[in-house]
Write a protein that holds these residues in place. Structure first.
Motif, mmCIF file in Angstrom:
data_model
loop_
_atom_site.group_PDB
_atom_site.id
_atom_site.type_symbol
_atom_site.label_atom_id
_atom_site.label_comp_id
_atom_site.label_asym_id
_atom_site.label_seq_id
_atom_site.Cartn_x
_atom_site.Cartn_y
_atom_site.Cartn_z
ATOM 1 N N SER A 105 0.817 -1.216 0.000
ATOM 2 C CA SER A 105 0.000 0.000 0.000
ATOM 3 C C SER A 105 0.849 1.263 0.000
ATOM 4 C CB SER A 105 -0.938 0.002 1.214
ATOM 5 O OG SER A 105 -0.202 0.104 2.419
ATOM 6 N N GLN A 106 2.049 1.202 0.594
ATOM 7 C CA GLN A 106 2.907 2.376 0.643
ATOM 8 C C GLN A 106 3.601 2.660 -0.681
ATOM 9 O OE1 GLN A 106 5.393 1.512 4.099
ATOM 10 N NE2 GLN A 106 4.182 2.946 5.326
ATOM 11 N N MET A 107 3.512 1.737 -1.614
ATOM 12 C CA MET A 107 4.118 1.945 -2.930
ATOM 13 C C MET A 107 3.288 2.890 -3.796
ATOM 14 S SD MET A 107 5.343 -1.964 -3.765
ATOM 15 C CE MET A 107 5.960 -1.537 -5.407
ATOM 16 N N VAL A 108 2.040 3.160 -3.404
ATOM 17 C CA VAL A 108 1.159 4.054 -4.165
ATOM 18 C C VAL A 108 0.958 5.340 -3.369
ATOM 19 C CG1 VAL A 108 -1.106 4.330 -5.215
ATOM 20 C CG2 VAL A 108 -0.002 2.086 -5.203
ATOM 21 N N ASP A 109 1.366 6.446 -3.950
ATOM 22 C CA ASP A 109 1.300 7.727 -3.239
ATOM 23 C C ASP A 109 -0.103 8.327 -3.305
ATOM 24 O OD1 ASP A 109 1.983 10.075 -1.936
ATOM 25 O OD2 ASP A 109 2.596 11.058 -3.797
ATOM 26 N N LYS A 110 -0.673 8.377 -4.520
ATOM 27 C CA LYS A 110 -1.991 8.990 -4.707
ATOM 28 C C LYS A 110 -2.853 8.113 -5.607
ATOM 29 C CE LYS A 110 -0.398 13.762 -4.155
ATOM 30 N NZ LYS A 110 -0.319 15.122 -4.771
ATOM 31 N N VAL A 111 -4.170 8.238 -5.437
ATOM 32 C CA VAL A 111 -5.140 7.489 -6.248
ATOM 33 C C VAL A 111 -6.171 8.473 -6.784
ATOM 34 C CG1 VAL A 111 -6.918 5.699 -6.235
ATOM 35 C CG2 VAL A 111 -4.839 5.395 -4.883
ATOM 36 N N GLU A 112 -6.557 8.296 -8.046
ATOM 37 C CA GLU A 112 -7.545 9.193 -8.652
ATOM 38 C C GLU A 112 -8.954 8.816 -8.199
ATOM 39 O OE1 GLU A 112 -7.789 11.181 -12.909
ATOM 40 O OE2 GLU A 112 -8.619 9.143 -12.971
ATOM 41 N N LEU A 113 -9.661 9.794 -7.654
ATOM 42 C CA LEU A 113 -11.062 9.634 -7.280
ATOM 43 C C LEU A 113 -11.924 10.517 -8.163
ATOM 44 C CD1 LEU A 113 -11.256 9.645 -3.357
ATOM 45 C CD2 LEU A 113 -11.541 7.707 -4.893
ATOM 46 N N ALA A 114 -13.172 10.121 -8.317
ATOM 47 C CA ALA A 114 -14.143 10.921 -9.068
ATOM 48 C C ALA A 114 -15.284 11.322 -8.146
ATOM 49 C CB ALA A 114 -14.684 10.139 -10.261
ATOM 50 N N ILE A 115 -15.578 12.611 -8.118
ATOM 51 C CA ILE A 115 -16.766 13.104 -7.421
ATOM 52 C C ILE A 115 -17.904 13.124 -8.440
ATOM 53 C CG2 ILE A 115 -17.804 15.020 -6.164
ATOM 54 C CD1 ILE A 115 -15.053 15.924 -5.351
ATOM 55 N N LYS A 116 -19.013 12.477 -8.100
ATOM 56 C CA LYS A 116 -20.140 12.365 -9.020
ATOM 57 C C LYS A 116 -21.340 13.115 -8.437
ATOM 58 C CE LYS A 116 -18.519 7.751 -10.398
ATOM 59 N NZ LYS A 116 -18.199 8.021 -11.807
ATOM 60 N N PRO A 117 -21.489 14.410 -8.772
ATOM 61 C CA PRO A 117 -22.647 15.170 -8.263
ATOM 62 C C PRO A 117 -23.936 14.723 -8.961
ATOM 63 C CG PRO A 117 -20.852 16.612 -9.016
ATOM 64 C CD PRO A 117 -20.594 15.252 -9.567
ATOM 65 N N ASN A 118 -24.973 14.528 -8.187
ATOM 66 C CA ASN A 118 -26.274 14.116 -8.747
ATOM 67 C C ASN A 118 -27.345 14.482 -7.729
ATOM 68 O OD1 ASN A 118 -28.322 13.033 -10.226
ATOM 69 N ND2 ASN A 118 -27.571 10.944 -10.208
ATOM 70 N N PHE A 119 -27.963 15.640 -7.909
ATOM 71 C CA PHE A 119 -28.840 16.206 -6.876
ATOM 72 C C PHE A 119 -30.140 16.659 -7.522
ATOM 73 C CE2 PHE A 119 -29.703 19.700 -3.668
ATOM 74 C CZ PHE A 119 -29.905 18.849 -2.603
ATOM 75 N N TRP A 120 -31.256 15.961 -7.204
ATOM 76 C CA TRP A 120 -32.559 16.273 -7.792
ATOM 77 C C TRP A 120 -33.630 16.357 -6.716
ATOM 78 C CZ3 TRP A 120 -33.489 17.604 -12.789
ATOM 79 C CH2 TRP A 120 -32.426 17.421 -13.671
ATOM 80 N N ASN A 121 -34.532 17.343 -6.854
ATOM 81 C CA ASN A 121 -35.588 17.539 -5.869
ATOM 82 C C ASN A 121 -36.876 18.029 -6.533
ATOM 83 O OD1 ASN A 121 -34.305 17.376 -2.958
ATOM 84 N ND2 ASN A 121 -32.837 18.488 -4.235
ATOM 85 N N PHE A 122 -37.997 17.517 -6.035
ATOM 86 C CA PHE A 122 -39.296 18.133 -6.287
ATOM 87 C C PHE A 122 -39.516 19.168 -5.189
ATOM 88 C CE2 PHE A 122 -39.646 13.916 -8.176
ATOM 89 C CZ PHE A 122 -40.215 14.206 -9.410
ATOM 90 N N TYR A 123 -40.214 20.228 -5.508
ATOM 91 C CA TYR A 123 -40.445 21.235 -4.472
ATOM 92 C C TYR A 123 -41.827 21.867 -4.608
ATOM 93 C CZ TYR A 123 -39.027 24.503 -8.204
ATOM 94 O OH TYR A 123 -38.925 25.181 -9.387
ATOM 95 N N VAL A 124 -42.338 22.305 -3.456
ATOM 96 C CA VAL A 124 -43.591 23.056 -3.368
ATOM 97 C C VAL A 124 -43.320 24.258 -2.470
ATOM 98 C CG1 VAL A 124 -46.013 23.051 -2.688
ATOM 99 C CG2 VAL A 124 -44.990 20.986 -3.649
ATOM 100 N N LEU A 125 -43.567 25.450 -2.990
ATOM 101 C CA LEU A 125 -43.293 26.676 -2.251
ATOM 102 C C LEU A 125 -44.521 27.566 -2.208
ATOM 103 C CD1 LEU A 125 -39.816 27.655 -3.796
ATOM 104 C CD2 LEU A 125 -40.244 26.332 -1.720
ATOM 105 N N GLY A 126 -44.792 28.115 -1.048
ATOM 106 C CA GLY A 126 -45.787 29.170 -0.930
ATOM 107 C C GLY A 126 -45.081 30.516 -0.914
ATOM 108 N N GLU A 127 -45.609 31.471 -1.656
ATOM 109 C CA GLU A 127 -44.947 32.776 -1.770
ATOM 110 C C GLU A 127 -45.922 33.886 -1.399
ATOM 111 O OE1 GLU A 127 -41.825 31.421 -5.257
ATOM 112 O OE2 GLU A 127 -43.709 32.383 -5.821
ATOM 113 N N ILE A 128 -45.504 34.685 -0.435
ATOM 114 C CA ILE A 128 -46.336 35.788 0.047
ATOM 115 C C ILE A 128 -45.802 37.096 -0.516
ATOM 116 C CG2 ILE A 128 -47.160 37.035 2.083
ATOM 117 C CD1 ILE A 128 -46.798 34.457 3.671
ATOM 118 N N HIS A 129 -46.670 37.828 -1.179
ATOM 119 C CA HIS A 129 -46.321 39.131 -1.748
ATOM 120 C C HIS A 129 -46.987 40.207 -0.882
ATOM 121 C CE1 HIS A 129 -44.963 37.196 -5.590
ATOM 122 N NE2 HIS A 129 -45.768 36.250 -5.125
ATOM 123 N N PRO A 130 -46.263 40.748 0.121
ATOM 124 C CA PRO A 130 -46.901 41.652 1.083
ATOM 125 C C PRO A 130 -47.314 42.995 0.496
ATOM 126 C CG PRO A 130 -44.541 41.542 1.458
ATOM 127 C CD PRO A 130 -44.856 40.511 0.427
#
Length: 283
Positions: A105-130
């Motif tokens: 394990s010490q023979m390998v200094d660094k390893v390539e990682l991948a960040i995989k963003p995947n963010f989905w949402n349904f939303y319901v908002l009430g909006e008050i216009h004073p």
């Protein structure tokens, strides 16, 4: 994002384009109705983009000062790759350094990682216009969807068996000598991502599925005298304190205390959202 969801989004965008074309010729005749107040008597369809992603939504009035907006937003921007430091290089205990698994394990200094963003949402908002004649409003509601904000995975699949073997040796060492050395793996801030028995790193950053939202906005979602409207919304999605979990569901403990990445995540209990929306009023 699944293929079904992509297909659903494509259909909504096509539908929006068709409605733009179909109703554009009737704009002058219907413009007289735009200033009328009522319950569900108007409808706008919009495209939005922001820190919570891009998507589509609809808006209808439920009171002369209150509107309800519902839709879907998210992003899947592809992999972000970086080289993570292998913590095996920090091992200096003689009993362990002489072990073959730790040597490999010490023979390998660094390893390539991948960040995989995947963010989905349904939303319901009430909006008050004073203020009826001012484009300022308050918004509140819920975003419901992804728990996994991002995934961390090694790019060379099944190639990290040496990290798994070395970490097993370290755990044995801790058990025998009653020590508490941190695990061997790939460093990400105050965290160490360990490999599984298949030689892979699969870590997800988990948040709450239900995320309350509070915000303020400027602009119109239902135009008074025109078809097209523009609004900007600034708010917070309260998603709880993010956690790093292995694929097995085990939570990864931070090697730090109250600084660095751990301190940032403890503070980041809400995700900021700046959203820009362009809408078309159908009726």
């Amino acid at each position: 994002m699944t293929k079904d969801m992509k297909h659903y989004i494509d259909k909504l965008i096509i539908l929006l384009a068709v409605m733009f074309a179909a109703t554009g010729s009737k704009a002058q005749n219907v413009d007289k109705l735009h200033a009328q107040d009522g319950l569900f008597n108007h409808l706008s369809v919009g495209l939005n983009t922001g820190f919570a992603g891009s998507g589509v939504d609809v808006v209808m009035p439920v009171h002369k000062l209150v509107t309800v907006r519902a839709g879907i937003a998210g992003w899947n921007i592809g992999d972000i790759k970086f080289n993570a430091i292998n913590t095996a290089a920090e091992i200096n205990q003689m009993q362990m350094v002489e072990d073959d698994a730790v040597k490999r394990s010490q023979m390998v200094d660094k390893v390539e990682l991948a960040i995989k963003p995947n963010f989905w949402n349904f939303y319901v908002l009430g909006e008050i216009h004073p203020f009826r004649n001012q484009p300022f409003y308050f918004s509140a509601g819920l975003f419901i969807g992804s728990q996994n904000f991002v995934h961390f995975q090694n790019t060379n699949e099944n190639a990290l068996g040496f990290l798994y073997d070395a970490n097993q040796k370290l755990q044995d060492y801790n058990n025998v000598f009653r020590t508490n050395y941190p695990p061997i793996g790939l460093k990400f801030g105050d965290y160490v991502f360990t490999a599984d028995e298949d030689g892979n790193i699969d870590v997800r950053m988990k948040t709450n599925a239900v995320k309350p939202y509070l915000g303020i906005g400027l602009g119109q979602h239902l135009a008074k005298t025109h078809r097209v409207s523009l609004a900007v919304d600034l708010g917070l999605l309260f998603w709880g304190t993010p956690k790093f979990l292995l694929d097995s569901g085990t939570e990864i403990e931070s090697t730090g205390k109250s600084s660095g990445l751990l301190g940032t995540l403890s503070w980041l209990k809400a995700w900021p959202n700046l959203q820009i929306r362009v809408a078309y009023k159908i009726f």
